[in-house]
Write a protein that holds these residues in place. Sequence first.
Motif, PDB file in Angstrom:
ATOM      1  N   ASP A   1       2.149  -7.966 -12.426  1.00  5.70           N
ATOM      2  CA  ASP A   1       3.085  -7.268 -11.546  1.00  5.70           C
ATOM      3  C   ASP A   1       2.538  -5.934 -11.058  1.00  5.70           C
ATOM      4  N   ARG A   2       1.292  -5.646 -11.381  1.00  7.91           N
ATOM      5  CA  ARG A   2       0.640  -4.413 -10.924  1.00  7.91           C
ATOM      6  C   ARG A   2      -0.296  -4.739  -9.769  1.00  7.91           C
ATOM      7  N   LEU A   3      -0.171  -3.987  -8.675  1.00  9.25           N
ATOM      8  CA  LEU A   3      -1.109  -4.128  -7.564  1.00  9.25           C
ATOM      9  C   LEU A   3      -2.420  -3.455  -7.957  1.00  9.25           C
ATOM     10  N   ASP A   4      -3.490  -4.224  -7.963  1.00  9.45           N
ATOM     11  CA  ASP A   4      -4.803  -3.718  -8.360  1.00  9.45           C
ATOM     12  C   ASP A   4      -5.843  -4.303  -7.414  1.00  9.45           C
ATOM     13  N   LEU A   5      -6.242  -3.506  -6.435  1.00 10.50           N
ATOM     14  CA  LEU A   5      -7.155  -4.002  -5.415  1.00 10.50           C
ATOM     15  C   LEU A   5      -8.548  -4.300  -5.960  1.00 10.50           C
ATOM     16  N   ALA A   6      -8.820  -3.854  -7.182  1.00  8.76           N
ATOM     17  CA  ALA A   6     -10.125  -4.103  -7.775  1.00  8.76           C
ATOM     18  C   ALA A   6     -10.125  -5.288  -8.738  1.00  8.76           C
ATOM     19  N   ARG A   7      -8.986  -5.939  -8.899  1.00 10.65           N
ATOM     20  CA  ARG A   7      -8.919  -7.027  -9.876  1.00 10.65           C
ATOM     21  C   ARG A   7      -9.660  -8.270  -9.388  1.00 10.65           C
ATOM     22  N   ASP A   8      -9.962  -9.143 -10.327  1.00 10.23           N
ATOM     23  CA  ASP A   8     -10.533 -10.448 -10.009  1.00 10.23           C
ATOM     24  C   ASP A   8      -9.382 -11.370  -9.590  1.00 10.23           C
ATOM     25  N   THR A   9      -9.330 -11.705  -8.310  1.00  7.74           N
ATOM     26  CA  THR A   9      -8.247 -12.548  -7.790  1.00  7.74           C
ATOM     27  C   THR A   9      -8.659 -14.003  -7.646  1.00  7.74           C
ATOM     28  N   SER A  10      -9.856 -14.337  -8.086  1.00 15.89           N
ATOM     29  CA  SER A  10     -10.338 -15.705  -7.898  1.00 15.89           C
ATOM     30  C   SER A  10      -9.362 -16.705  -8.516  1.00 15.89           C
ATOM     31  N   GLY A  11      -9.106 -17.752  -7.767  1.00 16.51           N
ATOM     32  CA  GLY A  11      -8.197 -18.782  -8.245  1.00 16.51           C
ATOM     33  C   GLY A  11      -6.756 -18.595  -7.838  1.00 16.51           C
ATOM     34  N   HIS A  12      -6.439 -17.524  -7.074  1.00 13.21           N
ATOM     35  CA  HIS A  12      -5.044 -17.393  -6.635  1.00 13.21           C
ATOM     36  C   HIS A  12      -4.675 -18.563  -5.731  1.00 13.21           C
TER      37      HIS A  12
ATOM     38  N   LEU B   1       0.819  -1.211   0.000  1.00 19.27           N
ATOM     39  CA  LEU B   1       0.000   0.000   0.000  1.00 19.27           C
ATOM     40  C   LEU B   1       0.852   1.260   0.000  1.00 19.27           C
ATOM     41  N   LEU B   2       1.913   1.268   0.788  1.00 18.23           N
ATOM     42  CA  LEU B   2       2.773   2.448   0.856  1.00 18.23           C
ATOM     43  C   LEU B   2       3.514   2.661  -0.459  1.00 18.23           C
ATOM     44  N   GLN B   3       3.767   1.604  -1.181  1.00 17.28           N
ATOM     45  CA  GLN B   3       4.429   1.722  -2.482  1.00 17.28           C
ATOM     46  C   GLN B   3       3.453   2.085  -3.601  1.00 17.28           C
ATOM     47  N   HIS B   4       2.159   2.006  -3.322  1.00 14.74           N
ATOM     48  CA  HIS B   4       1.132   2.290  -4.330  1.00 14.74           C
ATOM     49  C   HIS B   4       0.110   3.255  -3.722  1.00 14.74           C
ATOM     50  N   PRO B   5       0.460   4.530  -3.616  1.00 11.72           N
ATOM     51  CA  PRO B   5      -0.421   5.491  -2.948  1.00 11.72           C
ATOM     52  C   PRO B   5      -1.804   5.607  -3.568  1.00 11.72           C
TER      53      PRO B   5
END
Length: 396
Positions: free
Chosen positions: A319-330, A245-249
């Motif tokens: 490699d992009r932090l995206d809190l809105a992405r679909d993470t299903s299946g991680h 989070l601190l690296q991605h304001p």
Amino acid sequence: MDLADGLLDHPYDVYRRLRDSAPVHRIAGPDGTPAWLVTRYEDVRAALADPRLSLDKRHATAGTYKGFSLPPALDANLLNMDPPDHTRIRRLVGRAFTPRRTEQLRKPIRRTADQLLDALGEEGDTDLIASYAAPLPITVICDLLGVPDRHRRDFRVWTDTLVAPAPGTPPEAGKHAVVAMLGFFTQLLADKREEPGDDLLSDLIAVRDEGDRLSEDELMSLAFLILFAGYENTVQLIGNAVLALLQHPDQLAALRADPTQLPAAVEEFLRYEGPALLAIRRFPVEDVTIGGVTIPAGETVWVSASAANRDPGRFPDPDRLDLARDTSGHLALGQGIHYCLGAPLARAETEIALAALLERFPRLELGVGEDEVRWRPSLRARGLLALPVSYGKSLR
């Protein structure tokens, strides 16, 4: 290839090159012995659930695996077992980590988080690992098991010595830590038998002594695993999430604007920077073919959920932090029968830790340059040596 080459400092660059070049690689594993590494999402997902890939070290070809050196009294745990023993023991302890039981723990977890933040004061500088990310999980899991306060700091030191010894730590330190832990659990079980409490460990002792469904080694090993894994992985997950989070304001601002997205955000933190670079090693009980490569029975196989979770074939722009992405299946918490037993608790602790931290401090900043952040020297647990931050209730 030596698995340690570049992986500690730049794991995702290394994994990207490996995924691009071949599906399976012959490597020198963390213990220095030859092994096979699997990095592509579909192969990793299939391998994690493949019953032909055993966790039982007895299936390893003699002399090909050194591994984590633990005495039998601590080694008879779920990470070294296949069905039916794995099924039996997991069923006995599973009720302690159900989503319903975890919901009952949310208020105590939040209370502990608030107490730790109270101790920081309204503004200042701190190492957030030492002051918050580490003491929160150790308090939660020790309360669950019924471990007295006086032993908690010792357990943290022993765990750190085993998983990520500091530079200059003498080789015998790990053996001393194991001996100390064995003595600790032996005495703890004896104390609980003499004076049971309202805790999970007392319940497990009753199962062992009354129903004879656990051997003594299984009981001690299970207590060790719950305490060890329940602390270690959650510390890293909380610390890694805060750093991300601190690296991605922009993502931090979005989460502050809509805290209801925290549960989904935790899944992205697990995918993006999960606490394990490698899953537990496995040993084929017969020759198996993965990604077109035939691996002989008994050889060591390492599968990387971290590499799989950054596979662009499964997660676009991984490699992009995206809190809105679909993470299903991680795959950060595993797959199949060995899916992380404490997953509901780890998720809840991380969600609550982040919620309390962001609510308390509108200003939260990295206290060092990003190139000064140091990771623990461990291929087993991806986490920070320290997380220096500056915090406060007013924005600068």
